[in-house]
Design a protein around this motif. Structure first.
Motif, PDB file in Angstrom:
ATOM      1  N   THR A  72       0.817  -1.200   0.000  1.00 34.92           N
ATOM      2  CA  THR A  72       0.000   0.000   0.000  1.00 34.92           C
ATOM      3  C   THR A  72       0.857   1.260   0.000  1.00 34.92           C
ATOM      4  O   THR A  72       1.919   1.293   0.613  1.00 34.92           O
ATOM      5  N   THR A  73       0.424   2.255  -0.692  1.00 40.69           N
ATOM      6  CA  THR A  73       1.040   3.589  -0.860  1.00 40.69           C
ATOM      7  C   THR A  73       2.373   3.568  -1.622  1.00 40.69           C
ATOM      8  O   THR A  73       3.023   4.587  -1.760  1.00 40.69           O
ATOM      9  N   ALA A  74       2.790   2.383  -2.125  1.00 42.27           N
ATOM     10  CA  ALA A  74       4.143   2.264  -2.691  1.00 42.27           C
ATOM     11  C   ALA A  74       4.196   2.498  -4.195  1.00 42.27           C
ATOM     12  O   ALA A  74       5.277   2.492  -4.764  1.00 42.27           O
ATOM     13  N   ARG A 283     -11.054   9.009  -3.240  1.00 45.01           N
ATOM     14  CA  ARG A 283     -10.365   8.230  -4.250  1.00 45.01           C
ATOM     15  C   ARG A 283      -9.017   7.793  -3.688  1.00 45.01           C
ATOM     16  O   ARG A 283      -8.517   8.387  -2.746  1.00 45.01           O
ATOM     17  N   ALA A 284      -8.437   6.761  -4.289  1.00 45.15           N
ATOM     18  CA  ALA A 284      -7.126   6.286  -3.834  1.00 45.15           C
ATOM     19  C   ALA A 284      -6.181   6.146  -5.007  1.00 45.15           C
ATOM     20  O   ALA A 284      -6.615   5.934  -6.139  1.00 45.15           O
ATOM     21  N   CYS A 285      -4.888   6.254  -4.723  1.00 38.41           N
ATOM     22  CA  CYS A 285      -3.884   5.913  -5.729  1.00 38.41           C
ATOM     23  C   CYS A 285      -3.894   4.396  -5.924  1.00 38.41           C
ATOM     24  O   CYS A 285      -4.519   3.667  -5.148  1.00 38.41           O
ATOM     25  N   TYR A 286      -3.141   3.929  -6.925  1.00 38.68           N
ATOM     26  CA  TYR A 286      -3.090   2.505  -7.258  1.00 38.68           C
ATOM     27  C   TYR A 286      -2.829   1.653  -6.015  1.00 38.68           C
ATOM     28  O   TYR A 286      -1.818   1.824  -5.334  1.00 38.68           O
ATOM     29  N   GLN A 287      -3.741   0.761  -5.733  1.00 36.63           N
ATOM     30  CA  GLN A 287      -3.621  -0.212  -4.649  1.00 36.63           C
ATOM     31  C   GLN A 287      -3.238   0.411  -3.301  1.00 36.63           C
ATOM     32  O   GLN A 287      -2.449  -0.165  -2.547  1.00 36.63           O
ATOM     33  N   CYS A 288      -3.790   1.566  -3.010  1.00 36.70           N
ATOM     34  CA  CYS A 288      -3.556   2.164  -1.694  1.00 36.70           C
ATOM     35  C   CYS A 288      -4.770   1.917  -0.811  1.00 36.70           C
ATOM     36  O   CYS A 288      -5.896   2.230  -1.198  1.00 36.70           O
ATOM     37  N   ALA A 289      -4.523   1.368   0.359  1.00 39.35           N
ATOM     38  CA  ALA A 289      -5.625   1.054   1.276  1.00 39.35           C
ATOM     39  C   ALA A 289      -6.087   2.281   2.060  1.00 39.35           C
ATOM     40  O   ALA A 289      -7.166   2.272   2.644  1.00 39.35           O
ATOM     41  N   ILE A 290      -5.252   3.324   2.080  1.00 36.73           N
ATOM     42  CA  ILE A 290      -5.612   4.496   2.892  1.00 36.73           C
ATOM     43  C   ILE A 290      -6.628   5.364   2.152  1.00 36.73           C
ATOM     44  O   ILE A 290      -7.671   5.722   2.704  1.00 36.73           O
ATOM     45  N   GLY A 291      -6.349   5.663   0.893  1.00 34.63           N
ATOM     46  CA  GLY A 291      -7.321   6.401   0.082  1.00 34.63           C
ATOM     47  C   GLY A 291      -7.640   7.775   0.653  1.00 34.63           C
ATOM     48  O   GLY A 291      -8.722   8.032   1.161  1.00 34.63           O
ATOM     49  N   CYS A 292      -6.696   8.691   0.516  1.00 38.64           N
ATOM     50  CA  CYS A 292      -6.852   9.996   1.179  1.00 38.64           C
ATOM     51  C   CYS A 292      -7.402  11.079   0.266  1.00 38.64           C
ATOM     52  O   CYS A 292      -7.604  12.202   0.685  1.00 38.64           O
ATOM     53  N   ARG A 293      -7.575  10.769  -1.018  1.00 44.86           N
ATOM     54  CA  ARG A 293      -7.892  11.841  -1.958  1.00 44.86           C
ATOM     55  C   ARG A 293      -9.356  12.263  -1.820  1.00 44.86           C
ATOM     56  O   ARG A 293     -10.253  11.463  -2.020  1.00 44.86           O
ATOM     57  N   LEU A 492       7.348   5.144  -0.241  1.00 44.76           N
ATOM     58  CA  LEU A 492       6.086   4.987   0.467  1.00 44.76           C
ATOM     59  C   LEU A 492       5.522   6.387   0.665  1.00 44.76           C
ATOM     60  O   LEU A 492       6.265   7.339   0.902  1.00 44.76           O
ATOM     61  N   CYS A 493       4.209   6.481   0.605  1.00 43.91           N
ATOM     62  CA  CYS A 493       3.575   7.791   0.730  1.00 43.91           C
ATOM     63  C   CYS A 493       3.788   8.351   2.136  1.00 43.91           C
ATOM     64  O   CYS A 493       3.844   7.606   3.119  1.00 43.91           O
ATOM     65  N   ASP A 494       3.866   9.661   2.196  1.00 45.71           N
ATOM     66  CA  ASP A 494       4.023  10.344   3.473  1.00 45.71           C
ATOM     67  C   ASP A 494       2.912   9.986   4.452  1.00 45.71           C
ATOM     68  O   ASP A 494       3.076  10.103   5.663  1.00 45.71           O
ATOM     69  N   PHE A 495       1.760   9.572   3.923  1.00 42.11           N
ATOM     70  CA  PHE A 495       0.608   9.347   4.802  1.00 42.11           C
ATOM     71  C   PHE A 495       0.604   7.963   5.425  1.00 42.11           C
ATOM     72  O   PHE A 495      -0.312   7.630   6.177  1.00 42.11           O
ATOM     73  N   TRP A 496       1.574   7.128   5.133  1.00 39.70           N
ATOM     74  CA  TRP A 496       1.800   5.909   5.925  1.00 39.70           C
ATOM     75  C   TRP A 496       2.910   6.267   6.903  1.00 39.70           C
ATOM     76  O   TRP A 496       4.035   6.480   6.514  1.00 39.70           O
TER      77      TRP A 496
HETATM   78  S1  SF4 Z   1      -2.373   7.863   1.158  1.00 39.66           S
HETATM   79 FE1  SF4 Z   1      -3.370   9.170  -0.402  1.00 39.66          FE
HETATM   80  S2  SF4 Z   1      -1.698  10.165  -1.586  1.00 39.66           S
HETATM   81 FE2  SF4 Z   1      -0.840   8.458  -0.368  1.00 39.66          FE
HETATM   82  S3  SF4 Z   1      -0.779   6.758  -1.830  1.00 39.66           S
HETATM   83 FE3  SF4 Z   1      -2.715   6.604  -0.666  1.00 39.66          FE
HETATM   84  S4  SF4 Z   1      -4.285   7.715  -1.835  1.00 39.66           S
HETATM   85 FE4  SF4 Z   1      -2.260   8.266  -2.688  1.00 39.66          FE
END
Ligand code: SF4
Length: 604
Positions: A72-74, A283-293, A492-496
């Motif tokens: 996730t987030t990678a 919305r989420a980026c590709y295969q991201c479980a957090i989905g912050c958009r 890895l995304c800043d949000f992990w």
């Molecule tokens: S946390 Fe948000 S910005 Fe980061 S990868 Fe997931 S959806 Fe994209």
């Protein structure tokens, strides 16, 4: 080794040729991927002291090892070059789905050099790479370009493109992908424009191999359960970055009216609560479980405005910093920047400066703090270099200097500062001054502890805090430069809020042997030092801040951070402490002993 495709694609726009060469696996082992591997390639590929606008200055697209694997987030991409904005290293990270698609096409990285004779689109379809004329796309906004590529190239095409701002070489033009994702900082879009490269489009039909797929999926499940879907990260899903407005404003650290105050009286009209009222979907980026958009919709001047964001930095710089508390106007401004391909931090900064110059009677740009009508016209004027836009396109540093007031430019090394005033968050003073790409909050984030969590005093800075800025403190989630460097090498995304312990687990999957947490952080330190060497080679200026942010004379007279300033002597002492802890000399040059200890194989 699984995960990597083992290929680097070279594109020479001047010659119209392409080549594929093996990824340097020794460097990959030393620097992991992403930021680290980008820097090692940049050391080799960027001719020393090259003019950033020269065709020889490459744009490098680098994936991380876990892109396309389901971690996730990678699945993010880092774009790097010698910045046309600052003349030093810059990297910028973008989500969406370009990076996994590039790996599915068979490449870990792309090195783009030269300059096309005519506007060009590069199309990568697995092992076929084409140069297509881009005349019919010139002038298109970013979402239109992507739509055109899905129609003209492939319905599943993933696109990196520039808008009119990139074509006009606005120094802070960004690169867009998946419409709302921006490689925003440092002017990569301007360099793409200078290379006559309107877009890079990729379609891949391959896959990424992860060895024992079942074991790997089990690991991903465990990571999700134990480390990702936790309250450390889910704030990003539930509220997203607008959640920062209230605490940062409450600490007197919200840049307001070109940094003339740290508290904005209109903050509650543009805070998280206000945006939740107009939120439409996630919305989420590709295969991201957090989905912050977060998507929002509103109306401005009778027209519907809908789209993703704005994020906190946009709210801070294009909102409070311009005295704007009209959420509809802010949404419109954000949409315009996105479509034109302008970085919102730099745009908000230069517009705030122009308002300040006007209000102080220094030069009348027809812009005033809080005045909506003129404000929403500016992004287009900048992107087209029309009217006042021609001057604002100079950027914050050059515009302030032109009117004889360099002290009003809020930037470090030529890059406009993001949304945290060190007068309300002392750690950011050293953080900004030592950031490897100029004014940036993503290398270390003391505000997280000082303001958001409140676990560290916001108005004190000492050797212990410097250590956290240098290394990070995984027990507290304090992001330090070494930690962010390794995190951004794994991309890895800043949000992990990943910890060294969690990276140990991932790196064992990657390389098949055990790492200690110290070894993980050591890789981050290696990456940070290589960045320093690169910047020294290119002639980086002194590590410093706009003086009013640390000198006693710059303290606010009122508000939550009234009377607070790090103090000039203290700031200088802390910078000396920083260099000592880094193993650098008094002018910030890494010692031979430090470079040897870190196994860095290049020298100035
Ligand atoms: S946390 Fe948000 S910005 Fe980061 S990868 Fe997931 S959806 Fe994209």
């Amino acid at each position: 080794m699984d995960f990597y495709k083992g290929n680097v694609l070279r594109i020479d726009l001047s010659a119209g040729t392409t080549a594929v060469e093996p990824l340097n696996m020794d460097w990959a082992e030393q620097y992991i991927g992403g930021k680290g591997l980008l820097l090692r390639y940049m050391w080799q590929e960027v001719p020393a002291k090259v003019d950033p606008w020269a065709p020889e200055n490459p744009i490098i697209l680098m994936t991380g090892p876990f892109a396309g694997t389901g971690v996730t987030t990678a699945s993010r991409l880092v774009v790097g070059c010698k910045s046309p904005t600052t003349g030093i290293y810059t990297d910028s990270y973008v989500g969406g789905s370009f990076a996994p698609e590039l790996k599915f096409a068979g490449y870990d990285a792309v090195v783009i050099t030269g300059k096309a004779a005519e506007p060009t689109v590069v199309v990568i379809k697995d092992d076929v790479v084409e140069f297509r004329p881009a005349d019919k796309y010139v002038g298109m906004q970013t979402s239109a370009v992507e739509e055109a590529m899905r129609k003209d190239v492939d319905p599943g095409a993933k696109t990196l493109s520039i808008g009119p701002a990139g074509e006009a070489k606005i120094p802070w033009a960004c690169i867009s992908t998946d419409q709302y994702h921006k490689a925003g900082r440092g002017g990569h879009g301007a360099l793409m424009g200078d290379k006559n490269l309107k877009a890079v489009v990729v379609r891949g039909t391959g896959s990424v191999s992860v060895g024992d797929a079942k074991a790997f999926l089990d690991l991903i499940y465990k990571l999700h359960e134990e480390y990702i879907l936790t309250e450390d990260n889910l704030w990003a899903h539930e509220e997203g970055t607008p959640v920062l407005v209230d605490p940062v404003n409450g600490a007197g650290a919200l840049p307001t009216r070109n940094w003339s105050a740290g508290e904005f009286e209109g903050a509650e009209k543009i805070n998280s609560e206000a945006f939740q009222k107009i939120r439409t979907k996630k919305r989420a980026c590709y295969q991201c479980a957090i989905g912050c958009r977060n998507f929002h919709a509103t109306t401005f001047a009778g027209e519907t405005v809908r789209g993703e964001g704005p994020e906190y930095e946009t709210i801070a710089l294009c909102g409070a910093n311009c005295g704007i508390d009209d959420i509809d106007a802010l949404m419109k401004f954000n949409e315009l920047c996105d479509e034109l391909g302008l970085d919102t931090i730099s745009t908000g900064s230069v517009v705030g400066l122009a308002m300040d110059l006007t209000e102080q009677g220094i030069n009348d740009f027809g812009l005033r703090f809080g005045e909506v009508e003129s404000y929403v016209k500016v992004p287009e004027l900048i992107a087209k270099r029309e009217g006042i836009g021609a001057e604002l396109a100079l950027g914050t540093r050059a515009l302030a200097a032109k009117y004889g007031h360099p002290e009003l430019a809020m930037e470090v090394k030529g890059l406009e500062l993001p949304g945290y005033d060190p007068r309300g968050s002392f750690g950011m003073s050293v953080g900004y001054a030592t950031s490897d790409r100029g004014g940036c909050h993503m290398r270390t984030y003391p505000t997280g502890d000082e303001v958001v969590a409140g676990t560290s005093p916001a108005n004190e800075i000492d050797a212990a805090k410097i250590e956290q800025i240098v290394v990070g403190d995984s027990s507290k989630g304090f992001i330090g430069q070494n930690m962010s460097s390794i995190k951004f090498s794994a991309i890895l995304c800043d949000f992990w809020a990943v910890t060294p312990e969690q990276l140990v687990i991932l790196f064992k999957e990657l390389w098949g042997h055990d790492f200690t947490e110290d070894e993980v952080l050591k890789i981050g330190e290696r990456v940070w030092n290589l960045g320093r060497l690169f910047n020294l080679r290119e002639g980086v200026e002194k590590d410093d801040l706009p003086k009013k942010l640390y000198a006693e004379s710059g303290a606010f007279a009122e508000g939550p951070s009234a009377g607070q300033a790090v103090g000039e002597d203290k700031f200088n002492a802390m910078m000396a402490e920083y260099y000592t802890q880094r193993g650098w000399d008094a002018s910030g040059v890494p010692s031979e002993a430090k470079l040897t200890e870190l196994g860095i194989d290049v020298r100035l």
